[in-house]
Design a protein around this motif. Structure first.
Motif, PDB file in Angstrom:
ATOM      1  N   ILE A  27     -16.089   2.680   1.669  1.00 48.34           N
ATOM      2  CA  ILE A  27     -16.642   2.285   0.376  1.00 48.34           C
ATOM      3  C   ILE A  27     -16.439   3.431  -0.607  1.00 48.34           C
ATOM      4  N   ASP A  28     -15.805   3.123  -1.710  1.00 47.16           N
ATOM      5  CA  ASP A  28     -15.502   4.131  -2.724  1.00 47.16           C
ATOM      6  C   ASP A  28     -16.794   4.700  -3.317  1.00 47.16           C
ATOM      7  N   GLN A  53      -8.423   3.111   2.048  1.00 46.32           N
ATOM      8  CA  GLN A  53      -8.273   1.772   1.467  1.00 46.32           C
ATOM      9  C   GLN A  53      -7.237   1.850   0.348  1.00 46.32           C
ATOM     10  N   PRO A  54      -5.946   1.955   0.666  1.00 47.49           N
ATOM     11  CA  PRO A  54      -4.928   2.150  -0.373  1.00 47.49           C
ATOM     12  C   PRO A  54      -4.858   1.024  -1.413  1.00 47.49           C
ATOM     13  N   SER A  55      -5.365  -0.152  -1.083  1.00 44.03           N
ATOM     14  CA  SER A  55      -5.337  -1.253  -2.055  1.00 44.03           C
ATOM     15  C   SER A  55      -6.118  -0.906  -3.327  1.00 44.03           C
ATOM     16  N   ARG A  89       1.775  11.695 -10.290  1.00 39.71           N
ATOM     17  CA  ARG A  89       0.728  12.728 -10.189  1.00 39.71           C
ATOM     18  C   ARG A  89      -0.680  12.154 -10.315  1.00 39.71           C
ATOM     19  N   ILE A  90      -0.902  11.031  -9.646  1.00 37.10           N
ATOM     20  CA  ILE A  90      -2.218  10.394  -9.624  1.00 37.10           C
ATOM     21  C   ILE A  90      -2.931  10.844  -8.350  1.00 37.10           C
ATOM     22  N   THR A  91      -4.089  11.429  -8.508  1.00 36.86           N
ATOM     23  CA  THR A  91      -4.866  11.917  -7.369  1.00 36.86           C
ATOM     24  C   THR A  91      -5.368  10.744  -6.528  1.00 36.86           C
ATOM     25  N   ILE A  92      -5.238  10.875  -5.218  1.00 34.93           N
ATOM     26  CA  ILE A  92      -5.704   9.850  -4.288  1.00 34.93           C
ATOM     27  C   ILE A  92      -6.944  10.382  -3.575  1.00 34.93           C
ATOM     28  N   ASP A 151       0.834  -1.205   0.000  1.00 38.06           N
ATOM     29  CA  ASP A 151       0.000   0.000   0.000  1.00 38.06           C
ATOM     30  C   ASP A 151       0.875   1.264   0.000  1.00 38.06           C
ATOM     31  N   GLY A 152       1.886   1.267   0.831  1.00 44.32           N
ATOM     32  CA  GLY A 152       2.780   2.424   0.924  1.00 44.32           C
ATOM     33  C   GLY A 152       3.505   2.699  -0.382  1.00 44.32           C
ATOM     34  N   GLU A 153       3.983   1.634  -1.015  1.00 40.77           N
ATOM     35  CA  GLU A 153       4.671   1.796  -2.302  1.00 40.77           C
ATOM     36  C   GLU A 153       3.723   2.353  -3.361  1.00 40.77           C
ATOM     37  N   MET A 154       2.467   1.861  -3.359  1.00 46.96           N
ATOM     38  CA  MET A 154       1.491   2.370  -4.328  1.00 46.96           C
ATOM     39  C   MET A 154       1.217   3.853  -4.098  1.00 46.96           C
ATOM     40  N   GLN A 155       1.110   4.253  -2.829  1.00 50.32           N
ATOM     41  CA  GLN A 155       0.873   5.669  -2.527  1.00 50.32           C
ATOM     42  C   GLN A 155       2.035   6.534  -3.029  1.00 50.32           C
ATOM     43  N   LYS A 156       3.272   6.061  -2.819  1.00 48.13           N
ATOM     44  CA  LYS A 156       4.449   6.790  -3.304  1.00 48.13           C
ATOM     45  C   LYS A 156       4.452   6.877  -4.824  1.00 48.13           C
TER      46      LYS A 156
END
Length: 194
Positions: free
Chosen positions: A176-177, A80-82, A70-73, A59-64
């Protein structure tokens, strides 16, 4: 077709064995569904093969990586970073694997949450991810698998209904997204309007 083989070999190296088997299951299921609904089989193959291409990271690597690209989170993705593997996978399909077909990239982008008014390829990848043969039998799976080859909108509705019920039961509702909720409401309305 050689390019698809190269991508498959690359994914076999980076994905865990179970994830790789799932990826192949999604590709084959998506291609079968594409044949059934007159969709481009090659596009379905690429989207199925690459749908989880970013799932090897934590999850942390994906956030980085999202920050670097420049992908908005969204708030839901922060909780739910997954969920980020879909956006990041779409980015990697373009940048890492050279996929410049918007349909393929968008199918990867929306395969986890869904959204209202998905096109045929997007629905196929979303559904194939849920029903592929390696998936454990979930409630209603037989009905969903049957619908997957007869009525894509019904299959979308049934999957979203199951997923949201499961998430409400096991997690906080704020995890829930919003795209999933909107997709559920959209496909519920489509089915009810018949």
């Amino acid at each position: 077709m050689d390019e698809m083989i190269n991508i498959q070999e690359e994914l076999e190296k980076i994905l865990k064995k179970k994830r790789y088997q799932h990826t192949l299951g999604v590709r084959y299921t998506a291609q079968a569904m594409a044949m059934c609904f007159g969709e481009d089989i090659k596009k379905a193959g690429y989207a199925g093969l690459l749908h989880d291409c970013a799932k090897y990271m934590s999850d942390g690597e994906m956030q980085k990586e999202c920050g670097k690209n420049r992908i908005t989170i969204s708030d839901a993705e922060k909780r739910q970073p997954s969920l980020l593997h879909a956006k990041l996978g779409a980015c990697y399909a373009r940048r890492k694997y050279g996929v410049d077909d918007r349909d393929i990239v968008e199918a990867i982008r929306w395969h986890t949450t869904g959204k209202p008014e998905m096109n045929t390829l997007e629905k196929i990848i979303f559904i194939a991810d849920y029903i592929e043969p390696n998936r454990k039998m979930l409630p209603g799976m037989e009905q969903i698998r049957k619908a997957a080859f007869e009525d894509l909108d019904l299959a979308m509705y049934l999957i979203l209904k199951n997923t949201i019920a499961y998430l409400k039961e096991t997690q906080d509702e704020d995890k829930i997204d919003t795209n999933s909720m909107q997709a559920y409401e959209y496909y519920k309305a489509v089915i009810k309007a018949r």
